[in-house]
Design a protein around this motif. Structure first.
Motif, PDB file in Angstrom:
ATOM      1  N   TYR A   1      77.173  21.639  99.866  1.00 47.58           N
ATOM      2  CA  TYR A   1      76.347  22.411  98.850  1.00 47.58           C
ATOM      3  C   TYR A   1      76.818  22.330  97.777  1.00 47.58           C
ATOM      4  CZ  TYR A   1      72.799  25.061  97.255  1.00 47.58           C
ATOM      5  OH  TYR A   1      71.766  25.364  95.848  1.00 47.58           O
ATOM      6  N   PRO A   2      77.326  22.794  97.296  1.00 41.64           N
ATOM      7  CA  PRO A   2      78.313  23.735  96.501  1.00 41.64           C
ATOM      8  C   PRO A   2      77.263  23.832  94.502  1.00 41.64           C
ATOM      9  CG  PRO A   2      78.792  21.388  95.936  1.00 41.64           C
ATOM     10  CD  PRO A   2      78.083  20.872  96.765  1.00 41.64           C
ATOM     11  N   VAL A   3      77.331  25.211  93.925  1.00 42.60           N
ATOM     12  CA  VAL A   3      77.154  25.485  93.440  1.00 42.60           C
ATOM     13  C   VAL A   3      78.129  26.109  92.449  1.00 42.60           C
ATOM     14  CG1 VAL A   3      75.323  25.771  94.617  1.00 42.60           C
ATOM     15  CG2 VAL A   3      76.220  27.634  93.721  1.00 42.60           C
ATOM     16  N   ILE A   4      77.844  25.735  90.656  1.00 36.47           N
ATOM     17  CA  ILE A   4      78.532  26.269  89.491  1.00 36.47           C
ATOM     18  C   ILE A   4      77.660  27.826  89.327  1.00 36.47           C
ATOM     19  CG2 ILE A   4      79.250  26.183  87.527  1.00 36.47           C
ATOM     20  CD1 ILE A   4      79.589  23.018  87.944  1.00 36.47           C
ATOM     21  N   ILE A   5      78.516  28.614  89.140  1.00 37.14           N
ATOM     22  CA  ILE A   5      78.297  29.921  88.248  1.00 37.14           C
ATOM     23  C   ILE A   5      78.932  30.250  87.445  1.00 37.14           C
ATOM     24  CG2 ILE A   5      78.139  32.689  89.022  1.00 37.14           C
ATOM     25  CD1 ILE A   5      77.083  32.181  91.679  1.00 37.14           C
ATOM     26  N   ALA A   6      78.457  30.312  85.879  1.00 42.23           N
ATOM     27  CA  ALA A   6      78.885  30.974  84.772  1.00 42.23           C
ATOM     28  C   ALA A   6      79.019  32.243  84.607  1.00 42.23           C
ATOM     29  CB  ALA A   6      78.050  29.213  84.120  1.00 42.23           C
ATOM     30  N   ASP A   7      79.822  32.842  84.441  1.00 40.75           N
ATOM     31  CA  ASP A   7      80.308  34.761  84.722  1.00 40.75           C
ATOM     32  C   ASP A   7      80.646  34.669  82.572  1.00 40.75           C
ATOM     33  OD1 ASP A   7      79.320  37.465  84.636  1.00 40.75           O
ATOM     34  OD2 ASP A   7      80.702  36.686  86.669  1.00 40.75           O
ATOM     35  N   GLY A   8      79.904  35.629  82.758  1.00 39.07           N
ATOM     36  CA  GLY A   8      80.896  36.436  81.492  1.00 39.07           C
ATOM     37  C   GLY A   8      81.782  35.649  81.024  1.00 39.07           C
ATOM     38  N   ASN A   9      83.066  35.949  81.396  1.00 35.17           N
ATOM     39  CA  ASN A   9      84.593  36.315  81.271  1.00 35.17           C
ATOM     40  C   ASN A   9      84.258  34.373  81.054  1.00 35.17           C
ATOM     41  OD1 ASN A   9      85.193  38.714  80.757  1.00 35.17           O
ATOM     42  ND2 ASN A   9      86.230  38.497  83.005  1.00 35.17           N
TER      43      ASN A   9
ATOM     44  N   PRO B   1      73.896  22.494  91.378  1.00 31.99           N
ATOM     45  CA  PRO B   1      73.304  22.968  90.591  1.00 31.99           C
ATOM     46  C   PRO B   1      73.974  24.604  90.036  1.00 31.99           C
ATOM     47  CG  PRO B   1      72.609  23.098  92.996  1.00 31.99           C
ATOM     48  CD  PRO B   1      73.964  22.183  92.609  1.00 31.99           C
ATOM     49  N   TYR B   2      73.860  24.825  88.932  1.00 28.47           N
ATOM     50  CA  TYR B   2      74.230  26.211  87.397  1.00 28.47           C
ATOM     51  C   TYR B   2      73.676  26.808  87.545  1.00 28.47           C
ATOM     52  CZ  TYR B   2      76.451  25.722  83.099  1.00 28.47           C
ATOM     53  OH  TYR B   2      77.736  26.179  82.284  1.00 28.47           O
ATOM     54  N   PHE B   3      73.904  28.035  88.094  1.00 26.28           N
ATOM     55  CA  PHE B   3      73.709  29.083  87.326  1.00 26.28           C
ATOM     56  C   PHE B   3      74.757  30.002  86.019  1.00 26.28           C
ATOM     57  CE2 PHE B   3      72.345  28.075  91.650  1.00 26.28           C
ATOM     58  CZ  PHE B   3      70.947  27.905  91.555  1.00 26.28           C
TER      59      PHE B   3
ATOM     60  N   GLU C   1      72.935  31.572  97.384  1.00 30.03           N
ATOM     61  CA  GLU C   1      73.291  32.591  98.567  1.00 30.03           C
ATOM     62  C   GLU C   1      73.637  31.197 100.056  1.00 30.03           C
ATOM     63  OE1 GLU C   1      71.410  36.351  99.546  1.00 30.03           O
ATOM     64  OE2 GLU C   1      72.541  37.281  97.488  1.00 30.03           O
ATOM     65  N   SER C   2      72.837  30.522  99.767  1.00 30.32           N
ATOM     66  CA  SER C   2      72.808  29.176 101.326  1.00 30.32           C
ATOM     67  C   SER C   2      74.496  28.366 100.888  1.00 30.32           C
ATOM     68  CB  SER C   2      71.471  28.975 101.027  1.00 30.32           C
ATOM     69  OG  SER C   2      71.445  27.815 100.076  1.00 30.32           O
ATOM     70  N   ALA C   3      74.715  28.655  99.552  1.00 35.31           N
ATOM     71  CA  ALA C   3      75.821  27.784  98.826  1.00 35.31           C
ATOM     72  C   ALA C   3      76.974  27.743  99.947  1.00 35.31           C
ATOM     73  CB  ALA C   3      75.987  27.442  97.459  1.00 35.31           C
ATOM     74  N   ASP C   4      77.338  26.303 100.551  1.00 33.67           N
ATOM     75  CA  ASP C   4      79.370  26.804 101.430  1.00 33.67           C
ATOM     76  C   ASP C   4      80.277  26.003 100.556  1.00 33.67           C
ATOM     77  OD1 ASP C   4      78.312  23.606 100.792  1.00 33.67           O
ATOM     78  OD2 ASP C   4      78.062  22.536 102.579  1.00 33.67           O
ATOM     79  N   CYS C   5      79.741  26.053  98.719  1.00 33.72           N
ATOM     80  CA  CYS C   5      81.060  26.017  98.079  1.00 33.72           C
ATOM     81  C   CYS C   5      80.855  26.585  96.730  1.00 33.72           C
ATOM     82  CB  CYS C   5      81.825  25.265  97.752  1.00 33.72           C
ATOM     83  SG  CYS C   5      83.396  25.173  96.892  1.00 33.72           S
ATOM     84  N   VAL C   6      81.315  28.080  96.285  1.00 32.48           N
ATOM     85  CA  VAL C   6      80.969  28.455  94.489  1.00 32.48           C
ATOM     86  C   VAL C   6      81.894  27.745  94.092  1.00 32.48           C
ATOM     87  CG1 VAL C   6      80.027  30.260  93.652  1.00 32.48           C
ATOM     88  CG2 VAL C   6      79.029  30.053  96.207  1.00 32.48           C
ATOM     89  N   LEU C   7      81.794  27.548  92.572  1.00 31.83           N
ATOM     90  CA  LEU C   7      82.756  27.523  91.640  1.00 31.83           C
ATOM     91  C   LEU C   7      82.269  28.964  90.902  1.00 31.83           C
ATOM     92  CD1 LEU C   7      83.038  23.550  90.710  1.00 31.83           C
ATOM     93  CD2 LEU C   7      84.730  25.094  92.205  1.00 31.83           C
ATOM     94  N   TRP C   8      82.882  29.479  90.609  1.00 32.90           N
ATOM     95  CA  TRP C   8      83.385  30.671  90.013  1.00 32.90           C
ATOM     96  C   TRP C   8      83.781  31.161  88.426  1.00 32.90           C
ATOM     97  CZ3 TRP C   8      79.828  35.199  93.319  1.00 32.90           C
ATOM     98  CH2 TRP C   8      79.518  35.688  92.383  1.00 32.90           C
ATOM     99  N   LEU C   9      83.423  30.663  87.609  1.00 28.29           N
ATOM    100  CA  LEU C   9      83.564  30.760  86.056  1.00 28.29           C
ATOM    101  C   LEU C   9      83.648  31.836  85.926  1.00 28.29           C
ATOM    102  CD1 LEU C   9      82.205  27.033  85.621  1.00 28.29           C
ATOM    103  CD2 LEU C   9      84.060  27.266  87.097  1.00 28.29           C
ATOM    104  N   GLY C  10      85.162  32.361  85.749  1.00 27.13           N
ATOM    105  CA  GLY C  10      84.944  33.424  84.756  1.00 27.13           C
ATOM    106  C   GLY C  10      84.639  34.479  84.889  1.00 27.13           C
ATOM    107  N   SER C  11      84.181  34.580  86.996  1.00 27.38           N
ATOM    108  CA  SER C  11      83.614  36.100  87.014  1.00 27.38           C
ATOM    109  C   SER C  11      84.107  37.282  86.929  1.00 27.38           C
ATOM    110  CB  SER C  11      84.093  36.083  88.765  1.00 27.38           C
ATOM    111  OG  SER C  11      85.217  36.257  89.194  1.00 27.38           O
ATOM    112  N   PHE C  12      83.464  38.866  86.150  1.00 28.61           N
ATOM    113  CA  PHE C  12      84.250  40.086  86.365  1.00 28.61           C
ATOM    114  C   PHE C  12      84.258  40.422  87.630  1.00 28.61           C
ATOM    115  CE2 PHE C  12      84.882  43.815  84.794  1.00 28.61           C
ATOM    116  CZ  PHE C  12      84.728  43.879  83.457  1.00 28.61           C
TER     117      PHE C  12
END
Length: 532
Positions: free
Chosen positions: A212-220, A240-242, A276-287
């Motif tokens: 269950y991987p998800v993507i988080i798009a951040d400000g950077n 899933p895209y956040f 928070e239940s994801a077992d992998c998070v692709l965090w793009l441009g986190s601050f």
């Protein structure tokens, strides 16, 4: 060898970066320099004060890829330092040009106005170094061209503001124009191919092990112009895209797998559980810093709960897969080429309330999550709307601001009116600082503001321009009726809407975050008391 004035060289460089409007206030040390600005095809906006100009340059850079402001030595530049610092914190590429006293006067330690009266002229320059990617004062004609190009390239490389001081007796000195033939570096250098291949392989291996991987798009990711790439990644994978509060307005929210805004305890329960239940998070441009530190507002006051071991943290200059760090870049153009049907600019606290709002495709929304400077929204919006107007992308501009923020910088209305932006300005009037009340001092007098006539503001700051006021709107029925009004929807002129709210009226996300902030502050205050 063709010759060109130093000022002409500088402004032609700005024109090469697609900067068509420069923000600022004329002052005596910069007047000769400003005489040259029109020759490069650039307009000088002429703002009411330098603080507003610096905020506008920030907003302009967010849509244009680079922004510029011109101030005068001393009080002028110091007034702009708040906006300059915000651009530094939020990774906004802005060049701050300052008109200086003459080189001879500075070398002779002449007592000049706008100085501290000590005969020293480097104190302001020393201050700005802490909030700039690079700085220079052009005191040597032999290095002026190299210094200008170095600073502008640093601005583009780091996506942060730089500072260029131009003494009054330097702006019209002649230098070689040959440097203009060498383009500024608007792309990051390519990654080392072996390192890149290794990192990609690590990521693919990690993704293959989890269910269950998800993507988080951040400000950077937004700042770095990676919006189209992150949307494409979400489309291809279907993960899933956040987004975060800082990244809100970047991702395409029309995608079927877009899930909303994650901000720790400030998230709705379903989004909190999904992330928070994801077992992998692709965090793009986190601050965040390289190890674990992250910003308070963007994490719901450090209440985000994603295990570091499952995060693939993809940044401008490095990628971290779990505990493994690799030095990489993000190759590609710096310019944000996202098309836009609407632009929405908010103050930091208002962004929490807008988190649950679904944005249509092509709508860009941004806020100042990190620096959170009061008074930012209006002037920044003027800069953003101007950049969008110049590129033909602006269909409708929307500002959402509290009356506390607006009362600091209402003169920005003059810029929006004279530049014919035709925005809709929503003023949320709740008789004071609601966010502060929810954090601390619910009934404190210091959280109350003076009563203003918001209808009169549009007349004061733009009597020669058409505008319209709606309000005070006190009920949902009145508001719904306004939104259905065809004249209002056409957005043909400047429109100001005053929404009157209860003093403690705030969305659930704001209440959750402010409660976490108060708890955080109280805990640290108690710890400090015990230590004393």
């Amino acid at each position: 060898m063709a010759k060109i004035k130093v000022g002409d060289y500088l402004f032609q460089r700005l024109a090469q970066l697609n900067i068509k409007t420069v923000w600022g206030v004329p002052g005596d040390y910069e007047l000769a320099l400003l005489d040259l600005i029109g020759d490069a095809g650039i307009r000088f906006s002429g703002n009411a004060n330098e603080l507003i100009a610096s905020y506008a340059a920030d907003g302009y850079s967010r849509l244009n890829g680079a922004g510029a402001l011109v101030t005068t030595y001393g009080p002028g530049e110091l007034s702009a330092y708040c906006g300059h610092a915000g651009a530094y914190a939020e990774f906004c590429p802005v060049v701050h040009i300052v008109g200086y006293p003459g080189v001879t006067a500075m070398k002779n330690k002449t007592l000049m106005h706008h100085s501290l009266g000590t005969g020293e002229f480097d104190m302001y320059h020393e201050m700005i170094k802490h909030i700039s990617a690079d700085t220079t004062v052009l005191t040597e004609i032999s290095t002026a061209v190299a210094d200008i190009d170095r600073c502008l390239n640093s601005m583009l490389y780091h996506s942060r503001p730089v500072y260029i001081g131009v003494p009054v007796d330097m702006s019209h000195r002649l230098v070689s124009a040959d440097g203009l033939k060498t383009p500024l570096r608007t792309e990051l250098p390519p990654n080392d191919q072996k390192t890149e291949a290794s990192v990609v392989d690590q990521i693919l291996q990690k993704l293959g092990k989890f269910s269950y991987p998800v993507i988080i798009a951040d400000g950077n990711a937004v700042r770095d112009g990676c919006v189209a790439a992150e949307d494409r990644l979400a489309e291809i994978t279907g993960f899933p895209y956040f987004t975060t509060c800082m990244g809100k307005g970047g991702p395409n929210e029309d995608l079927p797998n877009f899930g909303g805004v994650y901000q720790g305890a400030g998230s709705t329960p379903d989004i909190k559980k999904a992330v928070e239940s994801a077992d992998c998070v692709l965090w793009l441009g986190s601050f965040r810093l390289r190890k674990k530190h992250r910003t308070d507002f963007n994490s719901g006051e450090f209440t985000d709960n994603v295990a570091t071991s499952v995060i693939v943290d993809m940044q401008r200059f490095f990628t971290k897969v779990g505990a493994h760090m690799a030095e990489t870049g993000t190759s590609g153009e710096w310019e944000n080429s996202q098309s836009m049907s609407s632009a929405i600019v908010l103050t930091a606290s208002k962004a929490f309330g807008a988190a649950a709002t679904k944005l249509p495709k092509g709508c860009l929304m941004y806020n100042q999550t990190i620096f959170g400077s009061i008074g930012y929204a209006g002037p920044s919006a003027a800069g953003a709307f101007q950049a969008a107007k110049e590129s033909g992308r602006l269909k409708r501009g929307i500002v959402i601001t509290g009356e506390g923020s607006l009362q600091l910088t209402p003169m920005c209305f003059a810029d929006m009116l004279k530049l014919d932006h035709k925005p809709i300005v929503f003023v949320l009037n709740n008789n004071g600082y609601t966010v502060e009340r929810l954090i601390h001092g619910k009934d404190a007098s210091y959280n109350t503001l003076p009563l203003w006539d918001y209808d009169a503001l549009r007349k004061v700051f733009g009597p020669a321009h058409p505008s319209r006021y709606y309000g005070p709107i006190k009920t949902r029925e009145q508001f719904d009726s306004l939104l259905k009004d065809e004249q209002f929807q056409r957005s043909e002129i400047f429109q100001l809407v005053e929404l009157v709210l209860d003093e403690l009226d705030a969305p659930l996300s704001v209440r959750l975050v402010t409660s976490a902030i108060e708890e955080f502050n109280q805990k640290h205050a108690a710890g400090a008391s015990m230590a004393g």
